[in-house]
Design a protein around this motif. Structure first.
Motif, PDB file in Angstrom:
ATOM      1  N   ARG A   1      12.599  -6.836  49.172  1.00 33.03           N
ATOM      2  CA  ARG A   1      12.231  -8.372  48.991  1.00 33.03           C
ATOM      3  C   ARG A   1      12.438  -9.244  50.081  1.00 33.03           C
ATOM      4  O   ARG A   1      12.312 -10.299  50.194  1.00 33.03           O
ATOM      5  N   THR A   2      13.580  -8.577  50.618  1.00 26.46           N
ATOM      6  CA  THR A   2      14.035  -9.619  51.860  1.00 26.46           C
ATOM      7  C   THR A   2      12.460 -10.314  52.587  1.00 26.46           C
ATOM      8  O   THR A   2      12.695 -11.263  53.481  1.00 26.46           O
TER       9      THR A   2
ATOM     10  N   LYS B   1      20.807 -16.839  48.152  1.00 26.99           N
ATOM     11  CA  LYS B   1      20.557 -17.779  46.422  1.00 26.99           C
ATOM     12  C   LYS B   1      19.663 -16.580  45.552  1.00 26.99           C
ATOM     13  O   LYS B   1      19.057 -17.200  44.433  1.00 26.99           O
ATOM     14  N   GLN B   2      19.543 -15.724  46.482  1.00 28.73           N
ATOM     15  CA  GLN B   2      17.982 -14.963  46.097  1.00 28.73           C
ATOM     16  C   GLN B   2      18.291 -13.420  45.304  1.00 28.73           C
ATOM     17  O   GLN B   2      17.725 -12.455  45.195  1.00 28.73           O
ATOM     18  N   GLY B   3      19.364 -13.737  45.366  1.00 29.06           N
ATOM     19  CA  GLY B   3      20.250 -12.270  45.173  1.00 29.06           C
ATOM     20  C   GLY B   3      20.677 -11.184  45.962  1.00 29.06           C
ATOM     21  O   GLY B   3      20.750  -9.738  45.511  1.00 29.06           O
TER      22      GLY B   3
ATOM     23  N   ILE C   1      10.779 -12.620  50.735  1.00 29.31           N
ATOM     24  CA  ILE C   1      11.506 -13.687  51.475  1.00 29.31           C
ATOM     25  C   ILE C   1      11.568 -14.264  52.382  1.00 29.31           C
ATOM     26  O   ILE C   1      11.255 -15.612  52.628  1.00 29.31           O
TER      27      ILE C   1
ATOM     28  N   ASP D   1      16.664  -3.272  49.001  1.00 31.75           N
ATOM     29  CA  ASP D   1      16.222  -5.116  49.328  1.00 31.75           C
ATOM     30  C   ASP D   1      15.764  -5.123  50.652  1.00 31.75           C
ATOM     31  O   ASP D   1      15.847  -5.984  49.974  1.00 31.75           O
TER      32      ASP D   1
ATOM     33  N   ASN E   1       8.122 -16.127  53.632  1.00 31.46           N
ATOM     34  CA  ASN E   1       7.996 -16.928  52.530  1.00 31.46           C
ATOM     35  C   ASN E   1       8.995 -18.892  53.324  1.00 31.46           C
ATOM     36  O   ASN E   1       8.480 -19.578  53.025  1.00 31.46           O
ATOM     37  N   GLU E   2       9.746 -17.320  53.827  1.00 30.20           N
ATOM     38  CA  GLU E   2      11.005 -19.044  54.591  1.00 30.20           C
ATOM     39  C   GLU E   2      10.106 -19.536  56.330  1.00 30.20           C
ATOM     40  O   GLU E   2      11.124 -19.845  56.747  1.00 30.20           O
TER      41      GLU E   2
ATOM     42  N   ILE F   1      19.782 -19.101  52.081  1.00 29.45           N
ATOM     43  CA  ILE F   1      18.805 -18.160  51.410  1.00 29.45           C
ATOM     44  C   ILE F   1      18.739 -16.730  51.052  1.00 29.45           C
ATOM     45  O   ILE F   1      17.808 -17.316  49.326  1.00 29.45           O
ATOM     46  N   LEU F   2      19.378 -15.856  51.195  1.00 26.96           N
ATOM     47  CA  LEU F   2      19.080 -14.695  50.837  1.00 26.96           C
ATOM     48  C   LEU F   2      20.110 -14.413  49.589  1.00 26.96           C
ATOM     49  O   LEU F   2      19.470 -14.010  48.988  1.00 26.96           O
TER      50      LEU F   2
END
Length: 387
Positions: free
Chosen positions: A143-144, A103-105, A147, A140, A150-151, A100-101
């Motif tokens: 942002r982590t 895929k989002q950079g 993410i 990061d 949201n998951e 998951i992470l």
């Protein structure tokens, strides 16, 4: 230094079963010990306390299955298989989080937990772990966090934007729980404990510090096992060397690695002011797990005046005597070599705002120093309640 022969038979039996691979001497000793009149309830409780019950069951079931009382054997067997099931679920989640992470950079670095179980123990069922640990660079982390939320992951810490800034400054990890599976995640932006004050972690930027490994046919980036020896040794000290499984992890890592650059690891430890901490780990590992060390490292250990503290640690590993608040402060300060590091450790333990302190009130940047005062109040309360 207290020797293994000074321990109870049950303590010795647990130590002999706490290895991944047993030598002929280990098996012989296990058979000798299980022929004695053992306090099996004490042994099982000790194994649970130190998260070594899977290895205890595995080796006893192969070396002396007839010696285990039938009711306890069934209990150990059920606990072993439940742990395997839980670990499989956690390994699956680890791979999902990495995917998951990525895929989002974001490139997370998993370590400990399933990584150790598969890479070092060679069996996902041999180790008990309560959460999944990932390292993410500080830039990061926000942002982590977004993410993961949201998951479906819920952060333990409920923080305002002002509190988040203070949290990044004073702490080193976020905690999350998957609301569906109940699995806990720890997202760290520092590898070292807050008890080990360093302005930066320069060695972690070196290419050889990270390594891509195969975990059951899945490739993930993790910490190079050689460097992990030092990281886990520092982590062990931050928990006051209180659990045998942490020593077992380091012991298995040392046996796993070939051509360890001991001189380089000791230099890093010296640069960080944790050489004494590292040598205490090695002293106890040599004593309890019979790890093999080079002659120059053994000579360094013998000349480092770590016998008394190591003896006290070993005694406490096999008793339930906890350290009080002030005793913890003295203990951790005595782990450091230099006066300035001793003083820093004392100040950190007294003044560094804990997650609970930061979460208790949202302070603007100008009033951030008030967190230090709140931490002192918390510390005084802990002294009187002996927490």
């Amino acid at each position: 230094m207290v020797g293994i022969c000074d321990l109870k038979p049950e303590d010795q039996l647990l130590l002999n079963c706490s290895l991944t691979l047993l030598s002929g001497e280990n098996i012989k000793r296990i058979k000798q010990l299980t022929n004695q009149d053992l306090d099996w309830n004490y042994l099982i409780d000790l194994a649970y306390k130190h998260r070594l019950s899977p290895l205890l069951y595995w080796h006893l079931n192969r070396s002396s299955p007839e010696a285990i009382p039938s009711n306890l054997k069934l209990e150990l067997k059920e606990h072993f298989h439940k742990n395997v099931q839980k670990n499989l679920m956690m390994f699956k989640e680890l791979l999902e989080v990495v995917d998951i992470l990525q895929k989002q950079g974001v490139v997370p670095i998993p370590y400990k937990g399933p990584v150790l179980a598969i890479l070092i123990y060679k069996n996902l069922g041999f180790r008990i772990f309560g959460d999944l640990d990932f390292y993410v660079p500080i830039e990061d982390v926000p942002r982590t966090r977004d993410i993961l939320v949201n998951e479906g992951y819920e952060p333990w810490e409920k923080l305002t934007s002002a509190q988040e800034k203070s949290f990044y400054k004073f702490q080193r990890e976020y905690h999350f729980i998957n609301k569906l599976t109940g699995i806990n995640l720890e997202i760290k932006w520092k590898f070292l404990s807050t008890l080990i004050p360093t302005s930066n972690e320069p060695v972690f930027q070196e290419n050889e510090f990270f390594k891509e490994v195969n975990l059951d046919q899945f490739k993930v980036k993790t910490i190079s096992p050689e460097y992990l020896i030092l990281i886990l040794s520092i982590h062990n000290a931050s928990h006051a060397y209180s659990s045998l499984y942490r020593f077992s992890d380091i012991s298995e890592l040392i046996k796993y690695c070939s051509n360890i650059k001991w001189e380089y690891l000791l230099k890093i430890a010296d640069d960080w002011g944790v050489k004494r901490i590292f040598l205490i780990n090695l002293k106890i590992l040599r004593e309890l797990f019979q790890i093999q060390l080079p002659g120059d490292v053994l000579e360094l250990i013998n000349n480092s005046n770590v016998d008394e503290v190591s003896k006290d640690i070993v005694k406490r590993l096999f008793t339930s005597k906890p350290r009080g608040v002030l005793e913890k402060v003295v203990f951790h300060s005595n782990l450091r070599e230099k006066r300035k590091d001793k003083l820093k450790t004392i100040l950190i333990m007294i003044f560094l705002p804990t997650p609970g302190v930061i979460e208790s009130v949202s302070l603007p940047w100008a009033l951030e120093p008030l967190y230090y005062i709140l931490r002192v109040f918390q510390m005084v309360k802990n002294v009187f309640t002996n927490q």
